[in-house]
Motif scaffolding. Structure first.
Motif, mmCIF file in Angstrom:
data_model
loop_
_atom_site.group_PDB
_atom_site.id
_atom_site.type_symbol
_atom_site.label_atom_id
_atom_site.label_comp_id
_atom_site.label_asym_id
_atom_site.label_seq_id
_atom_site.Cartn_x
_atom_site.Cartn_y
_atom_site.Cartn_z
ATOM 1 N N SER A 1 -18.010 2.331 -6.263
ATOM 2 C CA SER A 1 -19.056 2.241 -5.249
ATOM 3 C C SER A 1 -19.101 0.851 -4.629
ATOM 4 N N LEU A 2 -19.811 0.767 -3.507
ATOM 5 C CA LEU A 2 -19.982 -0.519 -2.839
ATOM 6 C C LEU A 2 -20.790 -1.474 -3.714
ATOM 7 N N SER A 3 -21.728 -0.942 -4.489
ATOM 8 C CA SER A 3 -22.526 -1.780 -5.390
ATOM 9 C C SER A 3 -21.641 -2.434 -6.443
ATOM 10 N N PHE A 4 -20.675 -1.688 -6.939
ATOM 11 C CA PHE A 4 -19.735 -2.233 -7.923
ATOM 12 C C PHE A 4 -19.029 -3.455 -7.364
ATOM 13 N N HIS A 5 -18.489 -3.338 -6.149
ATOM 14 C CA HIS A 5 -17.738 -4.447 -5.559
ATOM 15 C C HIS A 5 -18.657 -5.591 -5.148
ATOM 16 N N SER A 6 -19.890 -5.289 -4.800
ATOM 17 C CA SER A 6 -20.816 -6.344 -4.380
ATOM 18 C C SER A 6 -21.142 -7.291 -5.519
ATOM 19 N N ASN A 7 -21.002 -6.821 -6.750
ATOM 20 C CA ASN A 7 -21.377 -7.630 -7.910
ATOM 21 C C ASN A 7 -20.175 -8.272 -8.606
ATOM 22 N N ARG A 8 -18.999 -8.263 -7.953
ATOM 23 C CA ARG A 8 -17.803 -8.809 -8.584
ATOM 24 C C ARG A 8 -16.992 -9.641 -7.602
ATOM 25 N N PHE A 9 -16.268 -10.629 -8.137
ATOM 26 C CA PHE A 9 -15.332 -11.400 -7.345
ATOM 27 C C PHE A 9 -14.122 -10.525 -7.018
ATOM 28 N N GLY A 10 -13.739 -10.478 -5.742
ATOM 29 C CA GLY A 10 -12.522 -9.754 -5.386
ATOM 30 C C GLY A 10 -11.301 -10.378 -6.037
ATOM 31 N N GLY A 11 -11.248 -11.717 -6.081
ATOM 32 C CA GLY A 11 -10.117 -12.401 -6.695
ATOM 33 C C GLY A 11 -9.996 -12.099 -8.177
ATOM 34 N N THR A 12 -11.140 -11.975 -8.854
ATOM 35 C CA THR A 12 -11.114 -11.652 -10.280
ATOM 36 C C THR A 12 -10.551 -10.257 -10.519
ATOM 37 N N LEU A 13 -10.930 -9.305 -9.689
ATOM 38 C CA LEU A 13 -10.412 -7.941 -9.832
ATOM 39 C C LEU A 13 -8.906 -7.903 -9.624
ATOM 40 N N VAL A 14 -8.421 -8.674 -8.646
ATOM 41 C CA VAL A 14 -6.971 -8.744 -8.414
ATOM 42 C C VAL A 14 -6.284 -9.358 -9.627
ATOM 43 N N ALA A 15 -6.852 -10.455 -10.164
ATOM 44 C CA ALA A 15 -6.264 -11.107 -11.330
ATOM 45 C C ALA A 15 -6.279 -10.175 -12.541
ATOM 46 N N GLN A 16 -7.368 -9.425 -12.721
ATOM 47 C CA GLN A 16 -7.448 -8.506 -13.854
ATOM 48 C C GLN A 16 -6.417 -7.391 -13.743
ATOM 49 N N THR A 17 -6.178 -6.918 -12.540
ATOM 50 C CA THR A 17 -5.154 -5.882 -12.340
ATOM 51 C C THR A 17 -3.779 -6.418 -12.699
ATOM 52 N N SER A 18 -3.472 -7.616 -12.239
ATOM 53 C CA SER A 18 -2.179 -8.229 -12.533
ATOM 54 C C SER A 18 -2.010 -8.448 -14.036
ATOM 55 N N LYS A 19 -3.057 -8.936 -14.696
ATOM 56 C CA LYS A 19 -2.984 -9.174 -16.135
ATOM 57 C C LYS A 19 -2.868 -7.865 -16.908
ATOM 58 N N PHE A 20 -3.516 -6.826 -16.431
ATOM 59 C CA PHE A 20 -3.466 -5.521 -17.091
ATOM 60 C C PHE A 20 -2.025 -5.005 -17.132
ATOM 61 N N MET A 21 -1.313 -5.186 -16.027
ATOM 62 C CA MET A 21 0.076 -4.754 -15.966
ATOM 63 C C MET A 21 0.984 -5.656 -16.816
ATOM 64 N N SER A 22 0.779 -6.969 -16.699
ATOM 65 C CA SER A 22 1.598 -7.912 -17.476
ATOM 66 C C SER A 22 1.366 -7.737 -18.972
ATOM 67 N N ALA A 23 0.127 -7.416 -19.347
ATOM 68 C CA ALA A 23 -0.195 -7.247 -20.763
ATOM 69 C C ALA A 23 0.572 -6.066 -21.359
ATOM 70 N N TYR A 24 0.764 -5.013 -20.565
ATOM 71 C CA TYR A 24 1.545 -3.876 -21.080
ATOM 72 C C TYR A 24 2.974 -4.300 -21.383
ATOM 73 N N THR A 25 3.567 -5.048 -20.465
ATOM 74 C CA THR A 25 4.929 -5.523 -20.675
ATOM 75 C C THR A 25 5.006 -6.383 -21.923
ATOM 76 N N LEU A 26 4.040 -7.278 -22.100
ATOM 77 C CA LEU A 26 4.017 -8.142 -23.284
ATOM 78 C C LEU A 26 3.841 -7.314 -24.547
ATOM 79 N N LEU A 27 2.954 -6.321 -24.508
ATOM 80 C CA LEU A 27 2.720 -5.477 -25.677
ATOM 81 C C LEU A 27 3.959 -4.658 -26.024
ATOM 82 N N LEU A 28 4.612 -4.112 -25.013
ATOM 83 C CA LEU A 28 5.824 -3.315 -25.265
ATOM 84 C C LEU A 28 6.929 -4.184 -25.847
#
Length: 594
Positions: free
Chosen positions: A117-144
């Motif tokens: 929802s728009l409320s979800f995005h209004s309460n979060r940094f866009g840059g943080t969400l991008v960084a979390q997505t990147s880390k989520f993917m990198s973390a899988y590679t590290l875990l594997l």
């Protein structure tokens, strides 16, 4: 179950959801890793022990070397061929699995963020969400990578060592496994103690990314107010927090490494005693001594990587925790399970007994209470009132950018709660107060609602929005890239491109939220004429503070604190002398003339 355990479990759940789509690659990776470890680390020493025992059994004549040792040589060649084949298969399956699963994880994260929802995005940094997505993917590679090495080889080394040594030297095998169990237990206990440090370090990194993104996104405000030093102070504080968290993690990891290194020395000391007295005490052959030392050295070296492996797992789960929490976040606005596409033939809009409130920090703010408004098809309605009266909120509820708590909103008699959000929004052309442009060409931005539009249709929309002239003056014309959020264009230019986009979309319902506020007087007059043509035959809702924008509309609804206080054409409302008349007189200077 604690929050940390829940996040870990949920992270592994999401990773398995993506991995199980490629189980052939996953199990191929497991099998090839077992084969690689078994053939090269255990097969070679075993055959060499047989060769040493044969040599110790008596001399072999020169002309009998190949006859006697031929089977051993063939076995070594076969083992090495199989081991190298497993090694290359491991490389292939590892790369393919990482590529395939990272694609699925990126899609999973993107779909989650786009459908929140728009409320979800209004309460979060866009840059943080991008960084979390990147880390989520990198973390899988590290875990594997960590599972593939060292943990799977550790398991293999224990199984192979027990299987090959226990039948020959059972006492030694039991003692060795007992020492390794102590080693593993100590490593795990220390790992549990510092688990939270990695999560704190990941959180500090996310905060740092958010501060950087916030400053860069609003760089114009930073510069025009001369607040570079202030933003530097905020960034430095976040950066120092990262250093502090990483330093604590480093100190704990080093301490764990010192303790486990001491255990390794103890294990090798016991091994040395057994090997030295093995022949005298147990009648162990030279070949057996070789495999005892080789296998013990192999398994001990593998256990040395437990610390590194646990640290990597800790880091991976900590890095992934941010996006895991986002993926677990309930969707405040979600399609019903049986939602159907919206079909609009006329464009009637009805708000019936609407109750809506925001809840922020546990505080409930009522916006609408038992609100009713009916807009017949084709009617052009202006929404006016003081800031905070609910004008923009009403349009967002129509678009289902937020959901009402009670009542219903109908479009052509269809409850918007029962239809898909995508089909709803494709029937409504929305132009907000701040033009929303992508870092793409002007042509792509105008055609965003109709990507299949021809260049001539794009030009026609730009001309109707009074944008063609300035677009053609640009060096690349329609192929000019607008910059992030359209930063390369003026506010009026961005707004006209947004209006052109709405014109090209050609939707039966039109919502304009201060759509002409950024235009100069000359451009506004031209655009108002274009909008008048655009609104013909369409249901239009126009939110405006500038009353000249809505004076020519069929009907004007005046809102105050979420309630309708006046409703009617411009002339009737002015003659009535109520709230609208006072707003009109204030803007036109009528009071000064009295």
């Amino acid at each position: 179950m604690t929050k940390k355990k829940t996040l870990t479990r949920r992270t592994l759940h999401y990773y398995w959801l993506a991995t199980r789509n490629h189980q052939g690659l996953f199990w191929g990776l497991i099998a090839s890793t077992i084969g690689f470890c078994g053939f090269l680390s255990y097969g070679n020493p075993y055959v060499m022990s047989l060769i040493v025992d044969r040599i110790g059994a008596g001399p072999v004549a020169a002309d009998e070397v190949f006859a006697v040792f031929g089977p051993y040589i063939a076995a070594l060649i076969a083992i090495n061929l199989a081991g190298q084949a497993c090694s290359k298969l491991q490389d292939y399956t590892m790369w393919k699995l990482q590529i395939a699963v990272n694609y699925d994880l990126a899609t999973m994260a993107f779909d989650c963020l786009c459908n929140q929802s728009l409320s979800f995005h209004s309460n979060r940094f866009g840059g943080t969400l991008v960084a979390q997505t990147s880390k989520f993917m990198s973390a899988y590679t590290l875990l594997l990578n960590t599972i593939t090495f060292p943990f799977l080889p550790i398991v293999c080394s224990v199984v192979f060592t027990c299987s090959l040594l226990f039948p020959v030297v059972p006492l030694y095998t039991v003692v060795l496994m007992g020492l390794l169990a102590v080693y593993a237990a100590v490593s795990y206990i220390m790992y549990k103690r510092i688990l939270h440090l990695n999560e704190q370090a990941a959180g500090a990194q996310n905060q740092l990314s958010g501060e950087l993104s916030d400053a860069v996104t609003n760089i114009l405000a930073v510069k025009t107010f001369g607040r570079e030093d202030y933003e530097r102070h905020l960034f430095d504080a976040a950066n120092r927090e990262v250093v502090a968290r990483d330093s604590k993690r480093m100190a704990s990891s080093l301490l764990r490494g010192v303790i486990t290194a001491g255990l390794t020395v103890v294990i090798m000391s016991v091994v040395t005693v057994f090997i030295s007295g093995g022949n005298a005490w147990f009648g162990i052959t030279a070949g057996t001594v070789i495999i005892m030392f080789t296998y013990t050295n192999t398994v001990t070296n593998q256990f040395n990587f437990i610390n590194t492996g646990l640290q990597r797992i800790n880091q991976a789960l900590g890095d992934a925790s941010g996006m895991t929490a986002v993926l677990d976040e309930p969707r405040l606005v979600a399609d019903a399970p049986d939602a159907q596409p919206l079909s609009v033939e006329l464009g009637d809009i009805d708000f019936r007994d609407i109750n809506f409130w925001y809840t922020d920090g546990g505080t409930r703010t009522q916006v609408f209470r038992d609100f009713n408004l009916s807009i017949p098809a084709g009617q052009r309605v202006g929404l006016v009132g003081m800031s905070g009266s609910g004008k923009t909120t009403l349009t967002k509820l129509l678009l289902r950018l937020a959901d009402i708590q009670e009542g219903e909103i109908l479009v052509d008699g269809q409850n918007v709660a029962d239809i898909t959000q995508t089909s709803l929004r494709r029937q409504i052309a929305y132009v907000p107060q701040e033009a929303l442009l992508f870092h793409r060409t002007i042509a792509e931005n105008i055609a965003y609602g109709r990507p299949d539009a021809s260049r001539e249709e794009i030009r026609a929309a730009a001309r109707a929005a009074n944008a063609l002239e300035f677009i053609e003056r640009l060096p690349q014309g329609f192929d000019t890239v607008t910059g992030e959020r359209g930063i390369k264009l003026s506010g009026g230019q961005r707004q006209r491109i947004a209006i052109a986009r709405a014109m090209l979309a050609d939707c039966p319902i039109l919502v304009l939220d201060e759509a002409t506020s950024a235009l100069d007087s000359e451009s506004e007059a031209a655009v108002q004429e274009a909008l008048a043509r655009l609104m013909e035959g369409r249901t239009a809702i126009v939110v405006a503070h500038r009353l000249s924008t809505v004076a020519s509309l069929d009907r004007i609804v005046v809102l105050s604190e979420g309630c309708i206080v006046e409703d009617g054409p411009h002339a009737d409302l002015v003659a009535k002398g109520g709230d609208y008349a006072r707003l009109w007189n204030r803007q036109t200077g009528a009071y000064g003339e009295e």
